[in-house]
Design an enzyme around this catalytic site. Structure first.
Site, short mmCIF file in Angstrom:
data_model
loop_
_atom_site.label_atom_id
_atom_site.label_comp_id
_atom_site.label_asym_id
_atom_site.label_seq_id
_atom_site.Cartn_x
_atom_site.Cartn_y
_atom_site.Cartn_z
CE LYS A 183 24.90 36.77 48.11
NZ LYS A 183 26.00 36.55 49.02
N GLY A 236 31.64 44.92 46.86
CA GLY A 236 32.52 43.28 46.75
C GLY A 236 33.74 43.64 45.77
CB SER A 237 35.78 41.38 44.27
OG SER A 237 34.83 40.37 43.55
CB THR A 238 37.03 44.85 40.40
OG1 THR A 238 36.99 46.15 41.21
CG2 THR A 238 36.66 45.31 39.03
CB ALA A 239 36.02 39.42 39.77
N GLY A 241 31.46 42.68 40.84
CA GLY A 241 30.87 43.80 40.38
C GLY A 241 30.30 43.60 38.54
CD GLU A 259 30.36 52.60 46.56
OE1 GLU A 259 31.57 52.66 46.40
OE2 GLU A 259 29.64 53.14 46.28
CB CYS A 293 37.32 48.43 49.94
SG CYS A 293 36.67 49.75 50.89
CD GLU A 390 40.96 44.65 46.49
OE1 GLU A 390 40.21 43.78 45.89
OE2 GLU A 390 40.42 45.55 47.34
#
Ligand code: NAD
Length: 487
Positions: A183, A236-239, A241, A259, A293, A390
Site C-alpha cells: 500500500k 512511515g511516522s512513529t505514530a 508505526g 522504519e 526521514c 520531527e
C-alpha cells in the site's frame, strides 16, 4: 533530453493493481498537486474485501508460479529484466512520480529512478547467493539452519520517496521468494503502480506484486491485520508505526520491520572542514525541502566556529531555485500538502514564541503551491518544539557546545535515533563519538547514503525496529528452520 512536462497531460494509472491488471476503483478522496495546489485526481480506498482479494491473489500466484521453489537464479534474472525496463521507462516513471509528489523531475532519472533499478538488481543477487547453513554438531548427526520465504509479505510506504521506498520493500521480498501486497501513500501512489505494471511486463509472474490504494485506518489496518499476511514491512511516522504494532498485537502475532521518524543531529567540531560541513548540512535540509526521514535537522556546532558555519549555511540557502516538480530547472521542492505546510509553520512560530531567533526563513514562499522558505533557528533550548518535534520540512535548529560531553548530551534525543552526522578531522574523536551516538546510522564527514545499498538503514529508540537495505533486509524476508538429523 527535455524532461519538463505539462502536468495536465499526464495519463495516470487507474485503480488498484491486482493479479497483473488494474482493478477499477472509484475515487473518493481528492488529491492535490503540491506544486500548485490544484486538485487533479481522486484516490480510491480499498476496503477489507479488496485487501483480501489482493492477498488471496498473491497467495495463488505464489503457488501457480513456483516463484519460491524454482531455481533461485531464475528469480534473479527476472528481477534484472525488471530493473532494465525501469531504466527504459525512466521518463514515464519520473513524470508519474513528479506529478503527485515533491520529487523534482530534473533529479528523478539520475536519482530515484536509477536508485530503484539499482536496488532491484542489488537484492536480486541475494536470491542465489544467500542460503541455508550447516552448523557444527556431533559426528553422528547433521545440523542445519534452513531458510524459507514467509509467503505473502505486506508493505506500507510513505509519500516522501515513493519509488525508492517501494524498491526497499519489493526488492528483498521478491528476491527472497515471497509475494507482496503493497500500500503506497494515498498522496503519491502513481509511480508505484507503474513500477508494478513494469514488473509484469518484464516477466515477473502476475499476482506476485499487488498494489492496493487507500488510507491507513481502512486499507492499512485491513492489511496489517490480515491472517494470510505473514510479515509486515512498514516505513512511515512513529505514530503510525505504533498504531500498526497495536493492530498486529490485537489481530495476531507476526514479525514486522518498522522504519520510522527521526530528528537527526549533525555535530560540527572546530577542526572540521567547515565548507564541506556547511554544504552537507544545507543539502540535507534542502533536498526534498527537508522531507526526509534522515534529514539532519539539528545542527550542533562548537561555539568557536558557529559564526563562519552559520554564514556558509545561509549562503547556500540563498541559492535555491523553487519551482514546480514538473519543471526540470527547479531545484527546491514544495511541501507535500497544505496541512503539512501549516504544521511546519506552527512549530516554527511556537519555537519563536519560546525565544528562538530566526536567522533565515520562518515563512511561506510567496508563490503558488505549498513552498516554505529554508529556515534556520538559533537560540533554541533542548525543550524547544523545533528541537523536539520531527518537523519534516526545511527547518534547521542551531545549538552550540564547548566540549565532547556537551555535544553528545545535546545530540541525544529522548524519542528518536535514526541517523547522526559528525564533522571532525580527528579520527580518534570520530570513532569515540560514533561508539556513543544513539543512532542507527552515523555519517562522518558526509551526510548521505552511498549508492551501494549494502549498509542497512534503520533506527534506534522509537525510530524503528529492524532494517531496510543491506543483507539484513533480505534476511528479514526469510524465516529460519532449525533441522537436526540423526545419522
Ligand atoms: P505516515 O505514517 O503518515 O504514513 C505512512 C504510510 O502509513 C502511508 O501509506 C499511510 O497511509 C500508512 N498508514 C498510516 N496510518 C496507518 C495505520 N494505522 N495502519 C496502517 N498504515 C497506516 O507517514 P508519511 O507522512 O507518509 O511519511 C513521513 C514519515 O515517514 C516521517 O515520520 C518520516 O520520518 C518517515 N519515514 C521514515 C523512513 C525511514 O527509513 N526510517 C523513510 C521515509 C520516511
Amino acid at each position: 533530453m527535455a524532461l519538463s512536462f505539462d502536468p495536465d497531460t499526464i495519463q495516470l494509472p487507474k485503480g488498484h493493481f491486482i493479479g497483473g491488471r488494474y482493478v477499477d476503483a472509484k475515487g473518493v478522496l481528492p488529491m492535490r498537486r503540491p506544486s500548485d495546489g490544484i486538485t487533479y485526481a481522486e484516490y480510491p480506498v480499498a476496503d477489507a474485501d479488496l485487501v483480501d482479494q489482493a492477498v488471496s491473489t498473491a497467495k495463488q500466484a505464489l503457488k501457480d508460479s513456483g516463484w519460491a521453489t524454482r531455481r533461485p537464479r531464475e528469480r534473479t534474472n527476472a528481477m534484472h529484466r525488471w530493473a532494465d525496463l525501469i531504466e527504459v521507462e525512466g521518463e514515464t516513471l519520473a513524470r508519474l512520480e513528479a506529478v503527485s509528489s515533491t520529487r523534482l523531475v530534473g533529479q528523478l532519472i539520475q536519482g530515484d529512478v536509477a536508485v530503484t533499478a539499482e536496488q532491484i538488481r542489488f537484492f536480486a543477487e541475494f536470491a542465489d547467493k544467500e542460503g541455508s547453513d550447516l552448523v557444527p554438531t556431533a559426528n553422528d548427526s547433521l545440523g542445519m539452519i534452513m531458510t524459507e520465504p514467509y509467503g505473502v509479505v505486506g508493505a506500507i510506504t510513505p509519500w516522501n520517496f515513493p519509488l525508492s521506498m517501494a524498491g526497499w520493500k519489493i526488492g528483498p521480498a521478491l528476491a527472497a521468494g515471497n509475494a507482496i501486497v503493497l500500500k503506497p501513500s494515498e498522496m503519491t501512489p502513481f509511480s508505484t503502480l507503474y513500477l508494478a505494471e513494469l514488473a509484469v511486463r518484464a516477466g515477473i509472474p502476475a499476482g506476485l506484486i499487488n498494489i492496493v490504494l487507500g488510507d491507513g485506518p481502512t486499507t492499512g489496518n485491513a492489511m496489517t491485520g490480515h491472517p494470510d499476511v505473514a510479515k509486515i514491512s512498514f516505513t512511515g511516522s512513529t505514530a503510525a508505526g505504533s498504531a500498526i504494532m497495536a493492530n498486529i498485537a490485537r489481530t495476531g502475532v507476526k514479525p514486522m520491520t518498522l522504519e520510522l521518524g527521526g530528528k537527526s543531529p549533525q555535530i560540527v567540531f572546530a577542526d572540521a572542514d567547515l565548507t564541506l560541513a556547511a554544504n552537507a548540512i544545507a543539502n540535507s535540509i534542502l533536498v526534498n525541502a527537508g522531507q526526509a526521514c534522515v534529514a539532519g535537522s539539528r545542527v550542533i556546532v562548537e561555539q568557536s566556529v558557529a559564526e563562519p558555519l552559520i554564514a556558509a549555511i545561509l549562503a547556500r540557502m540563498q541559492t535555491i531555485k523553487p519551482g514546480p516538480t514538473w519543471d526540470e530547472t527547479s531545484d527546491y521542492s514544495p511541501i507535500i500538502s497544505e496541512r503539512q505546510i501549516h504544521r511546519i509553520d506552527a512549530i516554527v512560530q511556537a519555537a519563536l514564541d519560546a525565544g528562538a531567533e530566526c536567522l533565515a526563513g520562518g515563512k511561506f514562499l510567496d508563490r503558488k503551491g505549498y513552498f516554505y522558505a529554508p529556515t534556520l533557528l538559533s537560540n533554541v533550548g533542548q525543550d524547544s518544539p523545533a528541537v523536539m518535534e520531527e518537523i519534516f520540512g526545511p527547518v534547521l535548529t542551531l545549538q552550540t557546545f564547548t566540549d565532547e560531553e556537551e555535544a553528545l548530551m545535546v545530540a541525544d534525543h529522548p524519542t528518536y535515533g535514526l541517523a547522526a552526522g559528525l564533522f571532525t578531522r580527528d579520527l580518534s574523536r570520530a570513532i569515540r563519538l560514533t561508539r556513543r551516538l544513539q543512532a542507527g546510522t552515523v555519517w562522518v564527514n558526509r551526510y548521505s547514503r552511498s549508492r551501494d545499498h549494502i549498509l542497512p538503514t534503520g533506527g534506534y529508540k522509537q525510530s524503528g525496529i529492524g532494517k531496510d537495505l543491506g543483507r539484513e533486509a533480505y534476511q528479514a524476508n526469510r524465516k529460519s528452520k532449525s533441522v537436526l538429523i540423526n545419522l
